[in-house]
Motif scaffolding. Structure first.
Motif, PDB file in Angstrom:
ATOM      1  N   UNK A  34       0.824  -1.216   0.000  1.00 11.77           N
ATOM      2  CA  UNK A  34       0.000   0.000   0.000  1.00 11.77           C
ATOM      3  C   UNK A  34       0.854   1.261   0.000  1.00 11.77           C
ATOM      4  N   UNK A  35       2.116   1.114  -0.375  1.00 13.07           N
ATOM      5  CA  UNK A  35       3.032   2.249  -0.356  1.00 13.07           C
ATOM      6  C   UNK A  35       2.540   3.391  -1.240  1.00 13.07           C
ATOM      7  N   UNK A  36       1.921   3.048  -2.367  1.00 14.28           N
ATOM      8  CA  UNK A  36       1.439   4.091  -3.271  1.00 14.28           C
ATOM      9  C   UNK A  36       0.340   4.935  -2.620  1.00 14.28           C
ATOM     10  N   UNK A  37      -0.466   4.316  -1.763  1.00  9.78           N
ATOM     11  CA  UNK A  37      -1.507   5.064  -1.041  1.00  9.78           C
ATOM     12  C   UNK A  37      -0.844   5.999  -0.032  1.00  9.78           C
ATOM     13  N   UNK A  38       0.156   5.483   0.670  1.00  8.56           N
ATOM     14  CA  UNK A  38       0.891   6.307   1.628  1.00  8.56           C
ATOM     15  C   UNK A  38       1.542   7.494   0.931  1.00  8.56           C
ATOM     16  N   UNK A  39       2.069   7.265  -0.278  1.00 10.07           N
ATOM     17  CA  UNK A  39       2.733   8.339  -1.016  1.00 10.07           C
ATOM     18  C   UNK A  39       1.749   9.437  -1.403  1.00 10.07           C
ATOM     19  N   UNK A  40       0.519   9.074  -1.729  1.00 13.24           N
ATOM     20  CA  UNK A  40      -0.505  10.071  -2.062  1.00 13.24           C
ATOM     21  C   UNK A  40      -0.764  10.980  -0.864  1.00 13.24           C
ATOM     22  N   UNK A  41      -0.865  10.388   0.332  1.00 17.05           N
ATOM     23  CA  UNK A  41      -1.038  11.182   1.549  1.00 17.05           C
ATOM     24  C   UNK A  41       0.169  12.079   1.783  1.00 17.05           C
ATOM     25  N   UNK A  42       1.368  11.535   1.548  1.00 17.95           N
ATOM     26  CA  UNK A  42       2.594  12.301   1.763  1.00 17.95           C
ATOM     27  C   UNK A  42       2.678  13.478   0.796  1.00 17.95           C
ATOM     28  N   UNK A  43       2.324  13.259  -0.474  1.00 23.52           N
ATOM     29  CA  UNK A  43       2.348  14.332  -1.469  1.00 23.52           C
ATOM     30  C   UNK A  43       1.382  15.445  -1.073  1.00 23.52           C
ATOM     31  N   UNK A  44       0.169  15.065  -0.672  1.00 29.97           N
ATOM     32  CA  UNK A  44      -0.842  16.050  -0.278  1.00 29.97           C
ATOM     33  C   UNK A  44      -0.347  16.898   0.890  1.00 29.97           C
ATOM     34  N   UNK A  45       0.234  16.239   1.878  1.00 31.31           N
ATOM     35  CA  UNK A  45       0.761  16.960   3.031  1.00 31.31           C
ATOM     36  C   UNK A  45       1.952  17.825   2.633  1.00 31.31           C
TER      37      UNK A  45
END
Length: 370
Positions: A34-45
């Motif tokens: 699920x790293x890609x989902x985590x990356x989406x959250x990281x990009x948004x932040x």
């Protein structure tokens, strides 16, 4: 005379910087597939965080980091804070330099002493910075098309090689949302998006400040997309277990390419990609530290190029005995003791001081007009 760079040069610097070492060492192993989902959250932040940095600069009239500190806190306290950032940027520069040395020793020059690699990389970056920020930005501008084309091209080659298995991305949310949050906060926020605090040093050198926020958001979104793309390639080609165990998972994935019986060993191109990203990342941190020295000691930053160039290679070797210790320090110690204070604590403090100053100035103006 103040050095200036165009918005496009600022864009390519930020894009290469953000990708930088992120696609080398990676982060967020806790999220697994699920790293890609985590990356989406990281990009948004990351976007929100840099908009906050940009807002602080706007509150100070479009100033850069050290001028913001001086404007908000005055010379005495300002020099103390500026000196802290000088040390912070220097430390990050030598950490990234050590990443580069480990990469080169592991991949293409295993018999070369790591000290030699560190010294020569520092000399090259110091030479470019001696000629100014604009030359540094133009150098990045030349290489960025190859940089982006090679990252995207790796995915195409892996696809035609047939090693990408989309089942390795499943199941989604296999362990719930907790591992994703654990991966994102704080590691994937502070590295690399929080490190963009270094661009507060450069932000005042752009030719058209009013468009900086839009350009910055575009750079973060593009680099975030490419980081996510690279991370997905690693998982699809290697699986979660191998990716999380490899020191340089993108290189391991590149070695899977074998096409038409002659297209193989493309990992050398990946080294080229990483070389550009690391060059930019060290350069930005190095420049941030030099500008800090310029503010603290009131001398042109080029005065400090030689002493800094002697110190950085030395301490890049001394910070860790081996690659394992280096990575453990980067994942466990650095986020809490270095990144959070300088990426969140001090900027928030500057925001509050500027808010109070601007509020008092506004009320004083209303009182005079009345």
């Amino acid at each position: 005379m103040r050095e200036q760079i165009s918005l496009w040069q600022y864009f390519v610097l930020m894009t290469a910087f953000t990708i930088g070492t992120t696609i080398i060492v990676g982060a967020g192993q806790e999220a697994k597939q699920d790293l890609w989902i985590a990356e989406i959250f990281a990009i948004s932040t990351g976007v929100l965080l840099f908009l906050f940095y940009n807002f602080i600069s706007r509150m100070a009239g479009g100033r850069g980091l050290y001028d913001i500190i001086d404007f908000a806190l005055g010379k005495n306290i300002g020099k103390l804070i500026a000196y802290s950032y000088l040390l912070y940027f220097s430390y990050l520069a030598l950490r990234v330099l050590r990443d580069f040395c480990e990469l080169i020793v592991t991949t293409i020059l295993p018999k070369t002493p790591i000290e030699i690699i560190s010294i020569f990389m520092t000399i090259i970056i110091a030479y470019v910075l001696f000629h100014g920020l604009e030359v540094f930005a133009r150098t990045t501008e030349i290489f960025i098309p190859y940089f982006l084309a090679l990252i995207i091209g790796l995915g195409v080659l892996l696809l035609f090689t047939g090693v990408l298995d989309f089942k390795k991305m499943l199941p989604i949310f296999s362990e719930g949302f907790a591992p994703i949050l654990e991966a994102v906060y704080p590691t994937m926020i502070v590295f690399p998006y929080g490190e963009l605090v270094a661009f507060l040093v450069i932000i005042g050198s752009t030719t058209n400040f009013k468009y900086v926020s839009k350009v910055s958001v575009g750079a973060i979104l593009l680099s975030g997309f490419l980081i996510t793309y690279a991370e997905m390639l690693q998982i699809l080609a290697l699986g979660v277990d191998i990716r999380n165990r490899a020191n340089f998972p993108l290189l391991v994935a590149a070695r899977e390419v074998e096409l038409l019986e002659f297209i193989e060993r493309v990992d050398i191109f990946i080294v080229f990609i990483l070389l550009i990203g690391i060059f930019v990342k060290i350069g930005v941190f190095f420049y941030g530290a030099l500008k800090g020295a310029e503010y603290v000691f009131n001398k042109p930053y080029r005065t400090f190029l030689l002493p800094f160039s002697l110190v950085l290679p030395l301490f890049s070797i001394l910070i860790a005995e081996n690659i394992v210790e280096h990575y453990e320090e980067g994942l466990e110690l650095v986020p809490y003791f270095f990144h959070i204070p300088f990426q969140f604590g001090i900027p928030l403090f500057l925001f509050l001081v500027l808010f109070v100053k601007n509020r008092m100035k506004s009320q004083k103006g209303k009182g005079l007009s009345a």
